[in-house]
Design an enzyme around this catalytic site. Structure first.
Site, PDB file in Angstrom:
ATOM      1  N   TYR A   1      -0.336  -0.228  10.519  1.00 33.26           N
ATOM      2  CA  TYR A   1      -1.494  -0.673   8.957  1.00 33.26           C
ATOM      3  C   TYR A   1       0.156  -0.097   8.161  1.00 33.26           C
ATOM      4  CZ  TYR A   1      -3.439  -1.875   4.508  1.00 33.26           C
ATOM      5  OH  TYR A   1      -3.297  -2.676   3.311  1.00 33.26           O
TER       6      TYR A   1
ATOM      7  N   LYS B   1       2.803  -3.798   6.350  1.00 35.54           N
ATOM      8  CA  LYS B   1       2.964  -3.177   5.205  1.00 35.54           C
ATOM      9  C   LYS B   1       4.730  -2.846   4.829  1.00 35.54           C
ATOM     10  CE  LYS B   1      -1.128  -5.055   3.431  1.00 35.54           C
ATOM     11  NZ  LYS B   1      -1.198  -5.616   3.545  1.00 35.54           N
TER      12      LYS B   1
ATOM     13  N   SER C   1       0.783  -1.488  -0.144  1.00 35.08           N
ATOM     14  CA  SER C   1       0.102   0.202  -0.099  1.00 35.08           C
ATOM     15  C   SER C   1       0.759   1.027   0.036  1.00 35.08           C
ATOM     16  CB  SER C   1      -0.729   0.136   1.369  1.00 35.08           C
ATOM     17  OG  SER C   1      -1.418   1.171   1.770  1.00 35.08           O
TER      18      SER C   1
END
Lengths: 321, 321
Positions: free
Chosen positions: B145, B149, B121
């Site tokens: 998050y 990632k 992402s």
């Protein structure tokens, strides 16, 4: 200030402890020294010191130490690049999982937000590089060691952002001159070609004189740790991994500095023996960083290789032969 | 080519499966579909499909699937940014540990080196940004998050470099127009302000028209996955995390595209209701990337928001009201 030092028996760990005892940082009140092997005794210390010997990759080793809520935690323990490359599982266990376990032990202590200073490395970067690597260059490690260090940096930043700790990760340059004996690291020649001739011994240079690399002395490394322990971290913001200032020098410049300090006779002890294997490894290493961010945050480093050599002689209590 | 797809029941997962069934990649011979929830049946498929429902954070869930040695593994499963921020442990368990477990299951299969395509992402990047974010910009996530990632990307690169897999990590732009209902993500308005007026419904715009962001359509995302599944990975080299091409557009540009396709009546359904909380979050997001590296490797994306809107109507089988 009570400081927990993990990796206290290593070369930098010992020098850091001695520095804190000789010239304490403000408020220093005690040291908790941990390592996989017993370190030296410090019988003349005038602050309480406890020693703890354990394998950091074992379960639950950090919890009892963190339960004593040291004000600062300095994490220097790791296995080196070569071993992390040959022993995949051990590398991830020691260099990544143990770091995460330490950070989680801190996170799970209620109402506890210590300063955490963690050693990282320029191995988080990998070639190809621009001539001068900018402060915002991406993480592209080309070793498992560099990968583990980069992942540790990311954890430290996230745990700091979330308020679990007040972390700073220091990307150390190659440390030169390493005292003691030559080791098997591909980088060891950078130290050998100075340390051995200074002691009247022959040293092998496996690469071309034009090879450029990024260096800091053991004295500078101790200075980085001392500053990171006491600095105001507010101006750092969320980007807590800092590329430490260093000295970019070619092998030829190292040799000229040796000549200035110890003369032609010392330089004549360097034997050129090109090694394509080492040349290839070294060609993937960083040559020069833009270190202005760390300098603006108060970190300082060696001004010249002449200074590095002279400080080496002084710090190791050596005299020219 | 047998493909294991983890996260097969999500929005992109379903579209990817349908795309593979409608227009198979060369040699496609079977699909293994895994998700935490059951996905749709594909009764008309003319290749074998197996379905597997489990929590990817559980121990040992990947080993039986990897033991069947699928030629390619596509990993789309994750919990979203908001949930990873509110539930720290779940975020690391699902978004990082499960990814590592998957990669280790692959690593520990002897003589097995599948293509691995893993969704990452643009959340691996965090403000402040330059106007156009270069291809070598550093990893500075500002969410757990994004941290998870980024750590997964580092693992994928290291496991690929060491020959355990042939990995590619795709940093997806914000997906727009997401079909279905509005969700609670801070980014959902980017889709809502187009999708709802196209259906004759009102939508709320919580930020200024000047806000710029980085978008790709669901159709482009499926195209990224298809290309990553079949491309020659040799030219990528060791830097296996690729910022996918996208479309940089302001909210005003989105709205003008809506006007072109659906007229003033649709645009009039957008109600401006500034929300300082969402404005603050969005101000930390990336606006524009230099995506030349991914484009040179054959990835393509949407040419305009008009095209995104028209493809949305076509893909979802919608007619303008």
């Amino acid at each position: 200030m009570k400081v927990l030092l993990i990796g206290a028996a290593g070369m930098i760990g010992r020098k850091f402890v001695q520095s804190l005892l000789d010239n304490p940082v403000p408020g220093l009140s005690g040291l908790m020294l941990a390592d996989a092997v017993p370190g030296p005794d410090y019988p003349d210390a005038n602050i309480p010191i406890t020693s703890h010997t354990f394998n950091i990759a074992d379960e639950g080793v950090f919890e009892p130490l963190i339960a004593e809520r040291p004000d600062a935690v300095v994490h220097l323990a790791a296995i080196v690049s070569g071993e992390a490359e040959t022993d995949f599982d051990k590398g991830y266990a020691v260099n990544f999982d143990a770091t995460r376990n330490l950070f989680d032990a801190i996170r799970l202590q209620e109402g506890y937000t210590p300063r955490v200073v963690s050693a990282s490395s320029i191995a988080v970067f990998g070639a190809p590089f621009p001539d001068t690597i900018p402060g915002d260059f991406h993480l592209t490690p080309l070793t498992s060691y560099g990968t583990q260090k980069a992942m540790g940096e990311l954890l430290l930043c996230d745990y700091t952002r979330r308020g679990f700790m007040d972390g700073v990760a220091l990307r150390l340059p190659t440390i030169c001159i390493r005292p003691g004996k030559a080791n098997l690291a591909a980088s060891s020649f950078f130290s050998n070609i100075l340390r051995e001739p200074l002691a009247g011994q022959e040293a092998v240079l496996p690469v071309d004189d034009s090879v450029r690399h990024w260096h800091a002395s053991p004295r500078s490394a101790v200075g980085f740790l001392r500053h990171a322990l006491t600095m105001d971290t507010t101006p750092i913001g969320p980007r807590r991994a800092l590329t430490m200032p260093g000295l970019s020098a070619t092998v030829a410049e190292q040799i000229e500095a040796l000549r200035e300090v110890a003369g032609d006779r010392a330089v004549a002890l360097i034997r050129r023996e090109p090694d394509p294997f080492i040349e290839k490894i070294v060609s993937g290493w960083a040559t020069r960083f833009d270190d202005s961010r760390a300098r603006s945050l108060g970190f300082t480093s060696d001004a010249s290789f002449r200074e590095i050599i002279e400080n080496h002689l002084e710090d190791e209590g050596l005299e020219l032969v």
